[in-house]
Design an enzyme around this catalytic site. Structure first.
Site, PDB file in Angstrom:
ATOM      1  N   GLN A  18       0.921  -1.096  -0.015  1.00 43.92           N
ATOM      2  CA  GLN A  18      -0.003  -0.083  -0.116  1.00 43.92           C
ATOM      3  C   GLN A  18       0.890   1.166   0.143  1.00 43.92           C
ATOM      4  O   GLN A  18       1.773   1.324   0.600  1.00 43.92           O
ATOM      5  CB  GLN A  18      -0.746  -0.079   1.265  1.00 43.92           C
ATOM      6  CG  GLN A  18      -1.861   1.159   1.258  1.00 43.92           C
ATOM      7  CD  GLN A  18      -2.676   0.966   2.640  1.00 43.92           C
ATOM      8  OE1 GLN A  18      -3.278   0.025   2.943  1.00 43.92           O
ATOM      9  NE2 GLN A  18      -2.751   2.276   3.515  1.00 43.92           N
ATOM     10  N   ASP A  19       0.545   2.087  -0.678  1.00 46.57           N
ATOM     11  CA  ASP A  19       1.114   3.547  -0.913  1.00 46.57           C
ATOM     12  C   ASP A  19       0.006   4.701  -0.156  1.00 46.57           C
ATOM     13  O   ASP A  19      -1.108   4.546  -0.567  1.00 46.57           O
ATOM     14  CB  ASP A  19       1.574   3.934  -2.181  1.00 46.57           C
ATOM     15  CG  ASP A  19       2.848   3.172  -2.569  1.00 46.57           C
ATOM     16  OD1 ASP A  19       3.441   2.617  -1.972  1.00 46.57           O
ATOM     17  OD2 ASP A  19       3.225   3.682  -3.662  1.00 46.57           O
ATOM     18  N   ASN A  20       0.867   5.506   0.446  1.00 45.82           N
ATOM     19  CA  ASN A  20      -0.073   6.540   1.067  1.00 45.82           C
ATOM     20  C   ASN A  20       0.618   7.802   0.816  1.00 45.82           C
ATOM     21  O   ASN A  20       1.883   7.992   0.744  1.00 45.82           O
ATOM     22  CB  ASN A  20      -0.178   6.435   2.630  1.00 45.82           C
ATOM     23  CG  ASN A  20      -0.876   5.193   2.959  1.00 45.82           C
ATOM     24  OD1 ASN A  20      -1.862   4.712   2.578  1.00 45.82           O
ATOM     25  ND2 ASN A  20      -0.477   4.392   4.194  1.00 45.82           N
ATOM     26  N   ARG A  78       2.219  14.456  13.255  1.00 44.62           N
ATOM     27  CA  ARG A  78       1.641  13.326  13.003  1.00 44.62           C
ATOM     28  C   ARG A  78       2.146  12.116  13.555  1.00 44.62           C
ATOM     29  O   ARG A  78       3.215  11.717  13.201  1.00 44.62           O
ATOM     30  CB  ARG A  78       1.233  13.072  11.510  1.00 44.62           C
ATOM     31  CG  ARG A  78       0.199  14.242  10.849  1.00 44.62           C
ATOM     32  CD  ARG A  78      -0.023  13.829   9.283  1.00 44.62           C
ATOM     33  NE  ARG A  78      -0.424  15.005   8.606  1.00 44.62           N
ATOM     34  CZ  ARG A  78      -1.701  15.022   8.340  1.00 44.62           C
ATOM     35  NH1 ARG A  78      -2.488  13.849   8.515  1.00 44.62           N
ATOM     36  NH2 ARG A  78      -2.119  16.020   7.482  1.00 44.62           N
ATOM     37  N   HIS A 131       2.658   6.664  15.392  1.00 40.73           N
ATOM     38  CA  HIS A 131       1.829   5.554  14.833  1.00 40.73           C
ATOM     39  C   HIS A 131       2.257   4.538  14.720  1.00 40.73           C
ATOM     40  O   HIS A 131       3.674   4.419  14.150  1.00 40.73           O
ATOM     41  CB  HIS A 131       1.118   6.112  13.606  1.00 40.73           C
ATOM     42  CG  HIS A 131       0.150   7.409  13.976  1.00 40.73           C
ATOM     43  ND1 HIS A 131       0.087   8.311  12.777  1.00 40.73           N
ATOM     44  CD2 HIS A 131      -0.436   8.253  14.926  1.00 40.73           C
ATOM     45  CE1 HIS A 131      -0.794   9.565  13.134  1.00 40.73           C
ATOM     46  NE2 HIS A 131      -0.863   9.204  14.462  1.00 40.73           N
ATOM     47  N   LYS A 174       7.437   0.591   7.075  1.00 37.87           N
ATOM     48  CA  LYS A 174       7.124   1.687   6.319  1.00 37.87           C
ATOM     49  C   LYS A 174       8.423   2.343   5.615  1.00 37.87           C
ATOM     50  O   LYS A 174       9.492   2.253   6.216  1.00 37.87           O
ATOM     51  CB  LYS A 174       6.524   2.875   7.284  1.00 37.87           C
ATOM     52  CG  LYS A 174       5.255   2.448   7.779  1.00 37.87           C
ATOM     53  CD  LYS A 174       4.693   3.707   8.678  1.00 37.87           C
ATOM     54  CE  LYS A 174       3.417   3.602   9.171  1.00 37.87           C
ATOM     55  NZ  LYS A 174       2.908   4.697  10.072  1.00 37.87           N
ATOM     56  N   TYR A 187       4.443   7.337   1.612  1.00 35.19           N
ATOM     57  CA  TYR A 187       5.010   6.291   2.166  1.00 35.19           C
ATOM     58  C   TYR A 187       4.557   5.045   1.732  1.00 35.19           C
ATOM     59  O   TYR A 187       3.352   4.833   1.396  1.00 35.19           O
ATOM     60  CB  TYR A 187       5.083   6.574   3.812  1.00 35.19           C
ATOM     61  CG  TYR A 187       4.064   6.555   4.239  1.00 35.19           C
ATOM     62  CD1 TYR A 187       3.558   5.384   5.170  1.00 35.19           C
ATOM     63  CD2 TYR A 187       3.286   7.858   4.312  1.00 35.19           C
ATOM     64  CE1 TYR A 187       2.158   5.818   5.683  1.00 35.19           C
ATOM     65  CE2 TYR A 187       1.944   8.076   5.152  1.00 35.19           C
ATOM     66  CZ  TYR A 187       1.646   6.952   5.841  1.00 35.19           C
ATOM     67  OH  TYR A 187       0.374   7.028   6.562  1.00 35.19           O
ATOM     68  N   ASP A 245      -4.919   0.077  14.624  1.00 27.54           N
ATOM     69  CA  ASP A 245      -4.239   1.177  14.630  1.00 27.54           C
ATOM     70  C   ASP A 245      -3.840   1.772  15.960  1.00 27.54           C
ATOM     71  O   ASP A 245      -4.999   1.704  16.833  1.00 27.54           O
ATOM     72  CB  ASP A 245      -5.133   2.200  14.090  1.00 27.54           C
ATOM     73  CG  ASP A 245      -4.674   3.485  13.623  1.00 27.54           C
ATOM     74  OD1 ASP A 245      -3.470   3.769  13.363  1.00 27.54           O
ATOM     75  OD2 ASP A 245      -5.402   4.507  13.580  1.00 27.54           O
ATOM     76  N   ASP A 266      -3.747  11.916  18.364  1.00 30.32           N
ATOM     77  CA  ASP A 266      -2.399  11.968  18.755  1.00 30.32           C
ATOM     78  C   ASP A 266      -2.310  12.604  20.236  1.00 30.32           C
ATOM     79  O   ASP A 266      -1.457  12.401  20.714  1.00 30.32           O
ATOM     80  CB  ASP A 266      -1.666  12.772  17.699  1.00 30.32           C
ATOM     81  CG  ASP A 266      -1.416  11.832  16.537  1.00 30.32           C
ATOM     82  OD1 ASP A 266      -1.659  10.399  16.517  1.00 30.32           O
ATOM     83  OD2 ASP A 266      -0.968  12.444  15.528  1.00 30.32           O
TER      84      ASP A 266
END
Length: 189
Positions: free
Chosen positions: A46-48, A59, A62, A72, A132, A143, A170
């Site tokens: 997966q690409d984000n 951010r 995580h 990642k 990423y 998560d 966060d």
């Protein structure tokens, strides 16, 4: 591609070669075969891509818990950020320690973060884009977050909690001592 180890096993800095001329540059940011030959055999699925409008946006930190833990590979598409990885593998010789690197569109550097490390960043300029790859799909039930400014970890973000632009998630994340990490150290990654 230049690969550099960091003080945390498995966290690496990758700097792809850039080929420049009057038009700009070309860079190969990921090549499975070449990196597998260098010992990095991660299967990214997966690409984000995210945009942070304001300098000082934080951010993270995580991670995804097993069975959907993620490695990642992070890079900056526009602007600049300070990328951070924290070792949360219980029993690791670097448990609770962090490493950071400046990633920018200008320097082309990338950070590889293995499973068992929490990840976060602070933007160093307005309109910063982060791109990423992840080794597993997003799984909301797995998560998790770790307090970005936990004094026991002591990350130098360059911004205080009052200055940082944070999500509610966060801002409410637990400290490392309250985390109950789902990861156990199994030796060098």
């Amino acid at each position: 591609m230049k690969l550099e180890d960091t003080a945390i096993a498995g966290v690496k800095i990758l700097t792809p070669a850039r080929f420049s001329d009057e038009r700009g540059f070309f860079s190969e940011s990921w090549n499975r075969a070449r990196l597998a030959a260098a010992g990095i055999g991660i299967d990214f699925v997966q690409d984000n891509h995210s945009l942070s409008r304001r300098k000082g946006t934080v951010r993270g930190l995580h991670f995804q818990a097993p069975p959907h833990a993620q490695a990642k590979l992070v890079r900056c598409g526009r602007g600049a950020l300070r990328d951070v990885a924290v070792d949360i593998r219980r029993g690791s010789p670097t448990y609770g320690r962090w490493v950071a690197a400046e990633l920018s569109a200008e320097n082309g550097r990338q950070m590889l973060i293995p499973e068992g490390c929490a990840h976060g960043f602070v933007t160093l300029s307005d309109d910063t884009e982060i791109i990423y790859k992840c080794s597993d799909y997003y799984a909301p039930e797995c998560d998790r977050a770790l307090q970005f400014d936990d004094p026991e970890i002591g990350i130098d973000w360059g911004v205080t909690r009052d200055e940082a632009l944070l999500s509610d998630k966060d801002a409410a994340a637990p400290a490392l001592r309250d985390l109950g990490s789902p990861f156990t150290w199994e030796g060098a990654a």
